[in-house]
Design a protein around this motif. Structure first.
Motif, PDB file in Angstrom:
ATOM      1  N   ILE A 242      58.781  19.392  11.219  1.00 41.74           N
ATOM      2  CA  ILE A 242      58.875  19.538  12.670  1.00 41.74           C
ATOM      3  C   ILE A 242      60.106  18.761  13.117  1.00 41.74           C
ATOM      4  O   ILE A 242      60.161  17.535  12.985  1.00 41.74           O
ATOM      5  N   VAL A 243      61.098  19.468  13.615  1.00 44.08           N
ATOM      6  CA  VAL A 243      62.329  18.838  14.101  1.00 44.08           C
ATOM      7  C   VAL A 243      62.218  18.695  15.614  1.00 44.08           C
ATOM      8  O   VAL A 243      62.097  19.693  16.331  1.00 44.08           O
ATOM      9  N   HIS A 244      62.238  17.468  16.090  1.00 44.86           N
ATOM     10  CA  HIS A 244      62.140  17.225  17.527  1.00 44.86           C
ATOM     11  C   HIS A 244      63.517  17.315  18.178  1.00 44.86           C
ATOM     12  O   HIS A 244      64.446  16.612  17.781  1.00 44.86           O
ATOM     13  N   VAL A 245      63.632  18.174  19.160  1.00 38.64           N
ATOM     14  CA  VAL A 245      64.856  18.292  19.937  1.00 38.64           C
ATOM     15  C   VAL A 245      64.438  18.065  21.399  1.00 38.64           C
ATOM     16  O   VAL A 245      64.168  18.992  22.156  1.00 38.64           O
ATOM     17  N   ASP A 246      64.358  16.793  21.762  1.00 38.11           N
ATOM     18  CA  ASP A 246      63.792  16.429  23.062  1.00 38.11           C
ATOM     19  C   ASP A 246      64.452  15.190  23.652  1.00 38.11           C
ATOM     20  O   ASP A 246      63.852  14.513  24.482  1.00 38.11           O
ATOM     21  N   GLY A 247      65.666  14.904  23.185  1.00 40.24           N
ATOM     22  CA  GLY A 247      66.347  13.714  23.677  1.00 40.24           C
ATOM     23  C   GLY A 247      65.777  12.420  23.139  1.00 40.24           C
ATOM     24  O   GLY A 247      66.185  11.336  23.531  1.00 40.24           O
ATOM     25  N   GLY A 248      64.818  12.527  22.206  1.00 43.93           N
ATOM     26  CA  GLY A 248      64.190  11.348  21.624  1.00 43.93           C
ATOM     27  C   GLY A 248      62.943  10.885  22.338  1.00 43.93           C
ATOM     28  O   GLY A 248      62.366   9.843  21.989  1.00 43.93           O
ATOM     29  N   ALA A 249      62.481  11.636  23.328  1.00 43.34           N
ATOM     30  CA  ALA A 249      61.331  11.206  24.122  1.00 43.34           C
ATOM     31  C   ALA A 249      60.074  11.029  23.279  1.00 43.34           C
ATOM     32  O   ALA A 249      59.239  10.156  23.559  1.00 43.34           O
ATOM     33  N   HIS A 250      59.924  11.837  22.216  1.00 39.73           N
ATOM     34  CA  HIS A 250      58.702  11.750  21.402  1.00 39.73           C
ATOM     35  C   HIS A 250      58.585  10.396  20.685  1.00 39.73           C
ATOM     36  O   HIS A 250      57.497   9.982  20.291  1.00 39.73           O
ATOM     37  N   ALA A 251      59.726   9.710  20.517  1.00 38.65           N
ATOM     38  CA  ALA A 251      59.731   8.466  19.760  1.00 38.65           C
ATOM     39  C   ALA A 251      59.542   7.234  20.627  1.00 38.65           C
ATOM     40  O   ALA A 251      59.448   6.115  20.114  1.00 38.65           O
ATOM     41  N   VAL A 252      59.445   7.432  21.934  1.00 41.45           N
ATOM     42  CA  VAL A 252      59.359   6.301  22.876  1.00 41.45           C
ATOM     43  C   VAL A 252      57.997   6.330  23.561  1.00 41.45           C
ATOM     44  O   VAL A 252      57.586   7.357  24.102  1.00 41.45           O
ATOM     45  N   GLY A 253      57.309   5.236  23.566  1.00 37.61           N
ATOM     46  CA  GLY A 253      55.983   5.170  24.179  1.00 37.61           C
ATOM     47  C   GLY A 253      56.036   5.300  25.679  1.00 37.61           C
ATOM     48  O   GLY A 253      57.067   5.046  26.316  1.00 37.61           O
ATOM     49  N   ASN A 254      54.902   5.689  26.253  1.00 41.73           N
ATOM     50  CA  ASN A 254      54.816   5.820  27.712  1.00 41.73           C
ATOM     51  C   ASN A 254      54.875   4.448  28.364  1.00 41.73           C
ATOM     52  O   ASN A 254      54.356   3.481  27.842  1.00 41.73           O
TER      53      ASN A 254
END
Length: 254
Positions: A242-254
Motif C-alpha cells: 500500500i503506497v500512501h500518497v497523502d502528503g504524509g498525513a497517515h504517518a502523523v497522529g491526530n
C-alpha cells in the motif's frame, strides 16, 4: 522513452475529468501507453469525457455486480487488444444508508452492496481479465487509508479495509504468474465520488492540517504519478503493498 511504452492498460472508474482514473489515463497515454476504458451507467458521458484525452480510447461497459458482463469482459477487451499489461481498479460505491453516521443502523443488503462493489470487485475484475494478463502484469487499486475509523465514512471504511486485505491475498495467488497487485492510498481528492461522502469537508480540513507536505484536494497528479509508476516496470519486485500518497498525513497522529 515513456514509462509505459508498448503497454496496454485497462482503466476503470473514469467519470469526469476530475476523476483520479481520468488523471491516470491521461498520464499513462503521455507515458506511451495504449489505454482502454470501462464505464458504468452513463456511457455516453464517459465517451464524451475521454474525448479530452491525448489519444482516442475504446470504452467498454462494465458493471462489476453483473456476472454476465464480467464473464464476457475478457472477450470484449480482446476485441481491442491481445493482452493487458496493467489494470487500474478505481471502483467504489456505498449506498447513502451506509454512510454519514448511520453505521449501526445500516442493513445487510446495503452493506453487501458496498462490499461487493468496493472490495470483491478487485478480485472479480482480476479474475475476469486473467486470460489476457501479460507476463509481469500490474494491477493497481485506489485505496483510502483504512487503519483508523473516520466518522461518516462508515461501511465504506470497512470496505476499504477489506480491499487492503483482498489485495494482499490477490498478490499471493497471482504472484506465481508474475502479476503484481498493489494499492495507492490517496488523500482526499475533490471528485464526484468524494462529494457523496458526508464527512468529506471535515476530512479535507484534517488533511491540510496534518500532512507534513501539505495536501491539495484539487490536484490528483501526485496520485496519478504513483499509479503510473506502479503500472510500469519500475517496481518489478513490489506486490501486496500500500503506497500512501497523502502528503504524509497517515504517518502523523491526530
Amino acid at each position: 522513452m515513456g514509462l509505459l511504452d508498448n503497454k496496454t492498460l485497462l482503466v476503470t472508474g473514469v467519470l469526469t475529468p476530475s476523476s483520479i482514473a481520468y488523471g491516470v489515463a491521461d498520464l499513462a497515454q503521455r507515458e506511451g501507453a495504449r489505454v482502454i476504458v470501462t464505464g458504468y451507467g452513463r456511457l455516453s458521458l464517459v465517451r464524451k469525457v475521454v474525448e479530452r484525452l491525448p489519444e482516442p480510447v475504446p470504452v467498454i461497459e462494465l458493471d462489476v455486480a453483473d456476472e454476465e458482463q464480467l464473464s464476457s469482459l475478457s472477450a470484449r477487451v480482446g476485441e481491442h487488444a491481445d493482452r493487458i499489461d496493467g489494470v487500474l481498479h478505481a471502483i467504489a460505491f456505498a449506498p447513502q444508508s451506509a454512510l454519514g453516521g448511520n453505521f449501526l443502523n445500516t442493513e445487510w443488503p446495503d452493506v453487501a452492496t458496498a462490499l461487493r462493489v468496493s472490495t470483491y470487485s478487485l478480485v472479480s475484475l482480476a479474475t475476469a481479465l486473467r486470460p489476457l494478463l501479460a507476463e509481469n502484469a500490474s494491477i493497481v487499486g485506489l485505496d483510502f487509508d483504512a487503519s483508523t475509523a473516520y466518522p461518516g465514512y462508515d461501511w465504506m471504511g470497512v470496505a476499504k479495509a477489506g480491499l487492503e486485505s483482498a489485495a494482499r491475498y490477490l498478490a499471493t495467488y497471482l504472484g506465481p504468474q508474475g502479476t503484481r497487485v498493489n494499492l495507492v492510498a490517496a488523500g482526499p481528492i475533490r471528485t464526484v465520488a468524494a462529494s457523496n461522502v458526508p464527512s468529506f469537508d471535515d476530512r479535507r480540513q484534517d488533511w491540510s492540517q496534518r500532512a507534513p507536505l501539505g495536501w491539495d484536494i484539487s490536484d490528483s497528479t501526485p496520485v496519478a504519478r504513483a499509479c503510473v509508476a506502479l503500472l510500469s516496470d519500475w517496481f518489478p519486485a513490489t506486490t501486496g503493498e500500500i503506497v500512501h500518497v497523502d502528503g504524509g498525513a497517515h504517518a502523523v497522529g491526530n
